[in-house]
Design an enzyme around this catalytic site. Structure first.
Site, short mmCIF file in Angstrom:
data_model
loop_
_atom_site.label_atom_id
_atom_site.label_comp_id
_atom_site.label_asym_id
_atom_site.label_seq_id
_atom_site.Cartn_x
_atom_site.Cartn_y
_atom_site.Cartn_z
CB SER A 1 9.77 25.73 16.32
OG SER A 1 9.56 24.98 15.16
CB CYS A 2 5.96 24.01 19.91
SG CYS A 2 6.11 23.06 21.42
N PRO A 3 5.47 21.91 17.40
CG PRO A 3 3.95 20.34 16.55
CD PRO A 3 4.71 21.60 16.19
#
Lengths: 349, 68
Positions: free
Chosen positions: B8-10
């Site tokens: 998942s970002c970042p």
């Protein structure tokens, strides 16, 4: 932190107000609902405002709001404070004073009771500071922890401030810096400096009470708190609701420098893109660099108030705000709507 | 090829930043992600480092090619 302690933010899929459902989606979902008409409902969902306002008598109206989200900080006491600060803020944004609150809580079944206690203690301490009483609540079991408050406050029915009363000529004042969402996103990969995180926590746990207490002494025409939908999203709702356009001087906005640096590196929360999708077709970005624009679309958790004040009172209110709010900024003006864009970004003071 | 699917970002953009630093600004770099937010974040970072980015999508997965 001891090894067996939970890292709270790891249990959260999205951070804080970034977990909010997009403004466009909400409007669609609620568009065809059957709603009773009642002349005493002074503010409802139709203008996308911060809280509902219901007139009880000629000199008393109820302000109601609810807000909760997954952990945005690993320290449960800090998380509790942030969630409460954020929930209480909607009452302040309407010019009201919070009086009663109910806890809303979701806890994983294996969460240690001390952690749950610390989250609640954060909420109680902020409610106490706000002069509100937490009189009950409801909790459920859930894999992802969540905490927040349903808050009831009071306001004089004629003094309830909405986001839709801005008038051409009004001056726009903002009370906290922007970039909180970016800092908390970067913190997930341990990139935020200690100073940056301390600043974010201080901002997220500062009640908008002082800003509200100053604001109500002046001729304020509109107010909203800048939270999950960002300055651009909430600004757009103000412009549309008031049928005006906003002219914003980006150089006069207190953008947290570390957040601008992260924006340049592509460390941006998903909510920033959601806010862009919702608002950018109404925003004329002028010559403003992309990274600076991104901070204007950054979802804020427990952000400051955006206030449209009569030009005759603006200077005095601004002076009084200084030192009482985290960062008093005079960021632009409200103008007559000319069709087309609702928000114009300008560079240069 | 950096495989940042499922992250998942970042995290994906940080993986790309590490690869750019370790590879001493490689002239070409490919990365696979599975969320639009990661495509956007990586594109912003790549542009700031002087890369041009092309993106191919198939079945909800994106392959980004960074070149300079």
């Amino acid at each position: 932190m001891a090894e067996n302690e939970v890292k709270l933010t790891k249990l959260a899929k999205c951070a804080g107000c970034g977990a909010k459902v997009g403004a466009g989606v909400l409007a669609q979902l609620l568009g065809d609902m059957k709603v009773l008409r009642d002349p005493n409902l002074l503010v409802g969902f139709d203008k996308s405002d911060d809280a509902s306002v219901y007139k009880v008598s000629d000199d008393l109206a109820l302000v109601q709001t609810v807000d909760f989200f997954p952990p945005i900080h690993d320290d449960p006491y800090i998380f509790g404070q942030i969630a409460a600060t954020n929930a209480l803020s909607d009452v302040y944004a309407m010019g009201g004073e919070p009086k009663l609150a109910l806890n809303i809580m979701a806890v994983p079944k294996d969460m240690p009771s001390e952690t749950v206690h610390e989250i609640l203690r954060g909420g109680y301490d902020k409610a106490y500071e706000a002069g509100a009483i937490i009189s009950g609540g409801h909790s459920i079991l859930d894999d992802e922890p969540k905490y927040g408050l349903a808050v009831t406050g009071f306001v004089h029915p004629e003094k309830a401030l909405t986001n839709s009363g801005a008038k051409p000529g009004d001056v726009l004042i903002l009370t906290k810096p922007l970039g909180i969402g970016i800092l908390t996103t970067a913190a997930k990969v341990n990139m935020t400096s200690k100073e940056g995180m301390d600043l974010a926590v201080t901002l997220m746990t500062t009640l908008n009470k002082s800003a509200r207490d100053v604001m109500v002494k002046y001729r304020v025409h509109a107010c909203t708190d800048v939270t999950g939908f960002s300055l651009m999203g909430h600004g757009l709702e103000m412009a549309q609701g008031s049928n005006t356009e906003l002219h914003i001087r980006v150089d006069d906005i207190d953008l947290i420098p570390e957040a601008v640096e992260f924006a340049k590196m592509g460390i941006l929360p998903e909510g920033m893109y959601r806010n862009r999708n919702f608002a950018e077709s109404y925003v004329d970005p002028g010559e403003v660099e992309l990274a600076y624009q991104d901070v204007l679309y950054d979802p804020q958790t427990a952000g400051g108030l955006l206030i449209a004040v009569d030009p005759g009172d603006a200077e005095m209110m601004f002076e009084e705000m200084k030192g009482k709010v985290p960062s008093a900024q005079m960021i632009g003006t409200v103008e007559e709507f000319h069709g087309g864009s609702r928000i114009f970004l300008k560079t240069g003071s | 090829m950096i495989d940042a699917r499922g992250q998942s970002c970042p995290i994906p953009v940080v993986m790309v930043q590490d690869a750019v630093k370790k590879g001493n600004n490689p002239s070409e770099l490919q990365v696979k992600v599975d969320a639009m937010v990661c495509v956007e974040n990586i594109s912003r970072y790549a542009a700031s480092q002087g890369y041009t980015v092309s993106t191919e999508e198939s079945d909800g997965e994106y392959t980004l090619t960074l070149k300079k």
